[in-house]
Scaffold this motif. Structure first.
Motif, PDB file in Angstrom:
ATOM      1  N   UNK A  86       1.123  -1.310  -0.093  1.00  0.00           N
ATOM      2  CA  UNK A  86      -0.131   0.248   0.071  1.00  0.00           C
ATOM      3  C   UNK A  86       0.518   1.432  -0.153  1.00  0.00           C
ATOM      4  N   UNK A  87       2.241   1.258   0.070  1.00  0.00           N
ATOM      5  CA  UNK A  87       3.130   2.256   0.017  1.00  0.00           C
ATOM      6  C   UNK A  87       2.562   3.501  -1.486  1.00  0.00           C
ATOM      7  N   UNK A  88       2.483   2.950  -2.559  1.00  0.00           N
ATOM      8  CA  UNK A  88       1.939   4.363  -3.349  1.00  0.00           C
ATOM      9  C   UNK A  88       0.232   5.019  -2.841  1.00  0.00           C
ATOM     10  N   UNK A  89       0.001   3.744  -2.581  1.00  0.00           N
ATOM     11  CA  UNK A  89      -1.543   4.235  -2.333  1.00  0.00           C
ATOM     12  C   UNK A  89      -1.624   5.312  -1.524  1.00  0.00           C
ATOM     13  N   UNK A 111      -0.850  -6.308   4.874  1.00  0.00           N
ATOM     14  CA  UNK A 111      -0.214  -5.335   5.186  1.00  0.00           C
ATOM     15  C   UNK A 111       0.090  -4.535   5.361  1.00  0.00           C
ATOM     16  N   UNK A 112      -0.547  -4.372   3.430  1.00  0.00           N
ATOM     17  CA  UNK A 112      -1.267  -2.508   3.649  1.00  0.00           C
ATOM     18  C   UNK A 112      -1.985  -1.810   4.384  1.00  0.00           C
ATOM     19  N   UNK A 113      -2.822  -2.535   5.635  1.00  0.00           N
ATOM     20  CA  UNK A 113      -3.348  -1.656   6.281  1.00  0.00           C
ATOM     21  C   UNK A 113      -2.957  -1.886   7.239  1.00  0.00           C
ATOM     22  N   UNK A 114      -1.855  -3.027   7.736  1.00  0.00           N
ATOM     23  CA  UNK A 114      -0.465  -2.202   8.527  1.00  0.00           C
ATOM     24  C   UNK A 114       0.014  -0.626   8.687  1.00  0.00           C
ATOM     25  N   UNK A 115       0.517  -0.733   7.431  1.00  0.00           N
ATOM     26  CA  UNK A 115       1.247   0.196   6.345  1.00  0.00           C
ATOM     27  C   UNK A 115       0.149   1.647   6.748  1.00  0.00           C
ATOM     28  N   UNK A 116      -0.764   1.456   6.413  1.00  0.00           N
ATOM     29  CA  UNK A 116      -1.812   1.834   6.687  1.00  0.00           C
ATOM     30  C   UNK A 116      -1.934   3.278   8.533  1.00  0.00           C
ATOM     31  N   UNK A 117      -2.015   2.071   9.394  1.00  0.00           N
ATOM     32  CA  UNK A 117      -2.045   2.381  10.535  1.00  0.00           C
ATOM     33  C   UNK A 117      -0.470   2.498  11.417  1.00  0.00           C
ATOM     34  N   UNK A 118       0.390   2.620  10.354  1.00  0.00           N
ATOM     35  CA  UNK A 118       1.983   3.142  11.171  1.00  0.00           C
ATOM     36  C   UNK A 118       2.527   4.072  10.493  1.00  0.00           C
ATOM     37  N   UNK A 119       1.459   4.326   9.389  1.00  0.00           N
ATOM     38  CA  UNK A 119       2.122   5.588   8.733  1.00  0.00           C
ATOM     39  C   UNK A 119       1.829   7.729   9.599  1.00  0.00           C
ATOM     40  N   UNK A 120       1.561   7.094  10.055  1.00  0.00           N
ATOM     41  CA  UNK A 120       1.485   9.271  10.864  1.00  0.00           C
ATOM     42  C   UNK A 120       2.245   9.292  11.216  1.00  0.00           C
ATOM     43  N   UNK A 138      -8.564   3.992   0.370  1.00  0.00           N
ATOM     44  CA  UNK A 138      -9.596   2.342   0.911  1.00  0.00           C
ATOM     45  C   UNK A 138      -8.611   1.516  -0.136  1.00  0.00           C
ATOM     46  N   UNK A 139      -8.599   0.396   0.873  1.00  0.00           N
ATOM     47  CA  UNK A 139      -8.182  -0.724   0.032  1.00  0.00           C
ATOM     48  C   UNK A 139      -9.106  -1.925  -0.134  1.00  0.00           C
ATOM     49  N   UNK A 140      -9.099  -2.319  -1.618  1.00  0.00           N
ATOM     50  CA  UNK A 140     -10.720  -3.210  -1.923  1.00  0.00           C
ATOM     51  C   UNK A 140      -9.400  -4.842  -2.310  1.00  0.00           C
ATOM     52  N   UNK A 141     -10.270  -5.960  -1.655  1.00  0.00           N
ATOM     53  CA  UNK A 141      -9.738  -6.911  -2.049  1.00  0.00           C
ATOM     54  C   UNK A 141     -10.968  -7.538  -3.223  1.00  0.00           C
ATOM     55  N   UNK A 142      -9.857  -7.761  -4.507  1.00  0.00           N
ATOM     56  CA  UNK A 142     -10.480  -7.847  -6.071  1.00  0.00           C
ATOM     57  C   UNK A 142      -9.884  -8.170  -7.330  1.00  0.00           C
TER      58      UNK A 142
END
Length: 285
Positions: A86-89, A111-120, A138-142
């Protein structure tokens, strides 16, 4: 194999493992195989931060991208297919876009949601323009090739920015016509497709993933979405056999040599640090 800090590269061993992981498999099984790699923490492509080439284009090429907001003040929407961690998102959101990350791997999304949670508080995700502010993430599964995820996207399901990096190179060449068609379908009428061309100098005959992506791959497929193109016996596009460009094809607005990219020696940069990647910016005709 997890990535480590500093300058990293695909080793001969990890490249062989990656190729072998998909050899002989039907493409319908590839999604689960990518998820398996994330589960095993085998991610030699993961650099741990957004790509600086994308940041450069978003910052310096507003002449190509226009305003982050549409008329009326609504934010533009951005998509990163195969977003991984999720870095580029998060970078796109820092520039003010409502950014969507799409992943077929549930473990990558964790992992992407963990990246977001630790991005502050991290500099790479700081708001670039306080007047514009930060967009929503927004992270989407698909599956990129199916419409299910589009139902979760606000508005008409089209995107004003699509960023493609380490996505096309993960797909076997047989999926390139469908990849290009999907880009044409998902890109808004005034949108911009940003393709970070990687790996651009890898021998085509070496197979993949990651599959070699010289500029001609984009120049052949994107103006002819959905069309099967002729390839020679070594895996190169037969440019002398390209047909007419399609009415729904995309046109290249700029081909940029970025100042920086991820430091993947002999793939993203050479041993002296010279950038090998290119960035193509595309739009509807």
């Amino acid at each position: 194999m997890a990535s480590s800090d500093g300058i990293r590269t695909f080793t001969p061993s990890s490249l062989a493992t990656l190729r072998g992981h998909f050899t002989g498999l039907d493409t319908s099984l590839h999604g689960s195989k990518w998820d398996q790699l994330w589960t095993e923490n085998f991610a030699p492509w993961d650099r741990g931060v957004p790509n600086p080439a994308l940041d450069e284009v978003l910052t310096e090429r507003k002449d190509l991208l226009g305003s982050v907001k549409l008329e009326g003040g609504k934010r533009k929407k951005a998509l990163v297919p195969g977003c991984g961690m999720g870095y580029d998102v998060l970078l796109l959101a820092a520039h003010g876009y409502d950014a969507y990350g799409l992943e077929i791997s549930e473990n990558a999304l964790k992992g992407a949601r963990k990246t977001e949670a630790g991005s502050a508080g991290k500099e790479e995700y700081a708001v670039r323009d306080k007047g514009v502010g930060k967009g929503k993430v927004t992270f989407l599964s698909g599956d990129y090739f199916k419409d299910d995820f589009v139902k979760e996207v606000e508005g008409d399901g089209k995107f004003d920015i699509i960023f493609d990096y380490t996505f096309l190179c993960a797909l076997p060449p047989s999926l390139r016509p469908a990849w290009a068609l999907r880009k044409s379908q998902l890109l808004s009428p005034t949108g911009r497709l940003i393709c970070l061309e990687f790996p651009s100098t890898k021998p085509v005959s070496s197979g993949g993933p990651p599959y070699a992506l010289p500029p001609v791959v984009y120049e052949g497929h994107l103006p002819r979405p959905g069309q099967e193109l002729a390839y020679d016996s070594e895996g190169n596009i037969s440019t002398d056999k390209l047909g007419e460009e399609a009415k729904d094809g995309l046109v290249m607005l700029a081909h940029i040599k970025p100042k920086k990219t991820h430091q993947v020696i002999n793939i993203g940069v050479d041993e002296s640090g010279k950038v090998l990647d290119w960035v193509g910016v595309w739009a509807h005709k």
